[in-house]
Design a protein around this motif. Structure first.
Motif, PDB file in Angstrom:
ATOM      1  N   PHE A  31     -10.280 -32.022 -49.865  1.00 28.35           N
ATOM      2  CA  PHE A  31      -9.304 -33.857 -49.730  1.00 28.35           C
ATOM      3  C   PHE A  31      -9.845 -34.008 -48.320  1.00 28.35           C
ATOM      4  O   PHE A  31      -9.292 -35.327 -48.297  1.00 28.35           O
ATOM      5  N   MET A  32      -8.564 -33.872 -47.220  1.00 29.73           N
ATOM      6  CA  MET A  32      -8.380 -33.975 -46.510  1.00 29.73           C
ATOM      7  C   MET A  32      -9.410 -34.504 -45.128  1.00 29.73           C
ATOM      8  O   MET A  32      -9.702 -35.530 -44.834  1.00 29.73           O
ATOM      9  N   VAL A  33     -10.686 -33.404 -45.994  1.00 28.98           N
ATOM     10  CA  VAL A  33     -12.069 -33.959 -44.851  1.00 28.98           C
ATOM     11  C   VAL A  33     -12.761 -34.946 -45.716  1.00 28.98           C
ATOM     12  O   VAL A  33     -12.491 -36.093 -44.547  1.00 28.98           O
ATOM     13  N   ILE A  34     -13.005 -35.119 -46.614  1.00 31.23           N
ATOM     14  CA  ILE A  34     -13.184 -36.201 -47.386  1.00 31.23           C
ATOM     15  C   ILE A  34     -13.233 -37.762 -48.030  1.00 31.23           C
ATOM     16  O   ILE A  34     -13.904 -38.472 -47.962  1.00 31.23           O
TER      17      ILE A  34
ATOM     18  N   LEU B  26      -3.417 -38.819 -53.841  1.00 30.19           N
ATOM     19  CA  LEU B  26      -1.898 -40.186 -53.786  1.00 30.19           C
ATOM     20  C   LEU B  26      -2.748 -40.983 -52.376  1.00 30.19           C
ATOM     21  O   LEU B  26      -2.858 -42.221 -52.666  1.00 30.19           O
ATOM     22  N   THR B  27      -2.174 -40.499 -51.046  1.00 31.34           N
ATOM     23  CA  THR B  27      -2.243 -42.099 -50.320  1.00 31.34           C
ATOM     24  C   THR B  27      -3.640 -42.047 -49.812  1.00 31.34           C
ATOM     25  O   THR B  27      -3.653 -42.597 -48.943  1.00 31.34           O
ATOM     26  N   SER B  28      -4.650 -41.056 -50.110  1.00 31.74           N
ATOM     27  CA  SER B  28      -6.124 -41.847 -49.697  1.00 31.74           C
ATOM     28  C   SER B  28      -7.230 -41.274 -50.757  1.00 31.74           C
ATOM     29  O   SER B  28      -6.609 -41.883 -52.261  1.00 31.74           O
ATOM     30  N   SER B  29      -8.332 -42.534 -50.232  1.00 35.70           N
ATOM     31  CA  SER B  29      -8.756 -42.836 -50.995  1.00 35.70           C
ATOM     32  C   SER B  29     -10.283 -41.929 -50.815  1.00 35.70           C
ATOM     33  O   SER B  29     -11.171 -41.885 -49.907  1.00 35.70           O
ATOM     34  N   ILE B  30     -11.110 -41.959 -51.796  1.00 37.62           N
ATOM     35  CA  ILE B  30     -12.515 -41.784 -51.692  1.00 37.62           C
ATOM     36  C   ILE B  30     -13.143 -42.670 -51.571  1.00 37.62           C
ATOM     37  O   ILE B  30     -14.723 -42.458 -51.435  1.00 37.62           O
ATOM     38  N   ASP B  31     -13.373 -44.014 -51.770  1.00 43.26           N
ATOM     39  CA  ASP B  31     -14.131 -44.769 -52.253  1.00 43.26           C
ATOM     40  C   ASP B  31     -15.439 -45.079 -50.523  1.00 43.26           C
ATOM     41  O   ASP B  31     -14.229 -45.705 -49.445  1.00 43.26           O
ATOM     42  N   THR B  32     -16.425 -44.946 -51.377  1.00 44.77           N
ATOM     43  CA  THR B  32     -17.436 -45.589 -49.231  1.00 44.77           C
ATOM     44  C   THR B  32     -17.345 -46.603 -50.172  1.00 44.77           C
ATOM     45  O   THR B  32     -17.547 -46.963 -51.165  1.00 44.77           O
ATOM     46  N   ASP B  33     -17.636 -47.256 -49.221  1.00 47.79           N
ATOM     47  CA  ASP B  33     -17.598 -48.521 -49.501  1.00 47.79           C
ATOM     48  C   ASP B  33     -18.940 -49.066 -48.598  1.00 47.79           C
ATOM     49  O   ASP B  33     -20.252 -48.458 -48.504  1.00 47.79           O
TER      50      ASP B  33
END
Lengths: 154, 190
Positions: A31-34, B26-33
């Motif tokens: 998760f940290m990477v993606i 929680l603190t990160s987002s995967i959304d590709t712009d």
């Protein structure tokens, strides 16, 4: 007398949980990477419009964001506002914002810097036009109208 | 007697790493712009005179503050815009009302007729952003479809699936994405 003697205690074998942490650590690194860390919390409401002809933004580190939309807190009114970094801004602040974004990047990458406009679909074009004019003046020509992918109907 | 060595209790290790995992989730987002990429023109040079473009080479699209479209002087529904723009740029029957073409040699494609047509987009300050992006989307779709057609005809695959940079450049040169946005004018205030 029974032929097979039952053992006195029948202990259920415990599941070895030693490698559980390894598996979860693997998840963690995945998760940290993606993912990317959210840089700013939104103080304007942004629901970007849908479009079918969207392209992916390459090189995420070379993108700076400008958010435009109604403030989430109604105390700031219902007029569309610009958000740069973590605060409300005006069109005049864009120049400084872009200059700072440029200085934070490598000199080689500066011409590739893209400005992504995340604009709420209810916004009127007036403010967007002003932003575009300002970006032209500053020389940030590469822009991206952020949109959601829509499934092509018909 | 064998002395038993105390073992490190690793049972809670999993809990700790779970905690870290949830924190990062929680603190990160995967959304590709995603979005529509555009290149803004440099600011207008006051000393330079306006280039004269023939009327037949301009396809005017106006959007008013009620989100109505006026295309080439006639009201039009957004669903028709893509087809109209495509016909204008391609000018398949060499109609005298539609844009001129110039012949040019492009490496990889050979002699190609390039349309001189320019789409001129103008919007009111009161136009909604949703409508504006819809129009931009339709116009982009028109160009993308034309490029796809040419690409399939020449190379057998769609433009978006071309991997050879030379071919991509050739197609981009043969069908330039010529959308020009008019200098904003203040008409009738907000």
């Amino acid at each position: 007398m029974p032929r097979f003697k039952k053992s006195e205690k029948r202990a259920t074998p415990g599941i070895n949980t030693g490698s559980m942490s390894d598996i979860i650590f693997m998840f963690l690194f995945f998760f940290m990477v993606i993912t990317t860390i959210r840089e700013s919390s939104l103080i304007v409401r942004v629901k970007v419009p849908q479009a079918t002809e969207v392209a992916k933004l390459e090189r995420k580190s070379l993108v700076s964001f400008i958010y435009v939309g109604q403030p989430t807190d109604s105390r700031y009114g219902t007029e569309s506002r610009i958000q740069l970094n973590n605060q409300f801004a005006t069109v005049a602040d864009i120049r400084e914002f872009i200059t700072r974004e440029r200085e934070a990047r490598d000199e080689v990458d500066r011409p590739l810097l893209t400005t992504s406009l995340k604009v709420d679909e209810e916004t009127r074009m007036g403010i967007v036009t002003d932003i575009k004019q300002e970006l032209r003046q500053v020389g940030a020509f590469k822009i991206n109208y952020s949109a959601r992918k829509a499934v092509a109907s018909k | 007697m064998k002395r038993s060595r105390p073992e490190l209790n690793t049972g809670s290790m999993a809990d700790i790493s779970f905690l870290l995992l949830t924190f990062f989730l929680l603190t990160s987002s995967i959304d590709t712009d995603l979005g529509i990429l555009r290149r803004l023109p440099p600011p207008p040079d006051p000393t330079q005179e306006q280039a004269d473009i023939k009327k037949r080479n301009i396809f005017t699209v106006l959007v008013n503050k009620n989100d109505d479209l006026l295309v080439q002087g006639r009201p039009m529904d957004i669903s028709m815009l893509k087809a109209a723009a495509k016909e204008f740029i391609a000018n398949p029957y060499n109609s005298p009302d539609l844009p001129e073409k110039k012949s040019e040699y492009i490496p990889g494609l050979g002699e190609v007729e390039i349309s001189k047509g320019v789409i001129s987009l103008k919007n009111d300050r009161g136009t909604s952003y949703k409508m504006y992006l819809k129009v931009q989307n339709e116009l982009t779709a028109a160009f993308n479809e034309l490029r796809d057609e040419l690409s399939v005809q020449r190379f057998g695959v769609k433009f978006s699936q071309l991997s050879n940079q030379e071919y991509i450049d050739a197609i981009q040169k043969a069908i330039p994405m010529s959308i020009s946005e008019a200098e904003p004018e203040n008409v009738g205030g907000k």
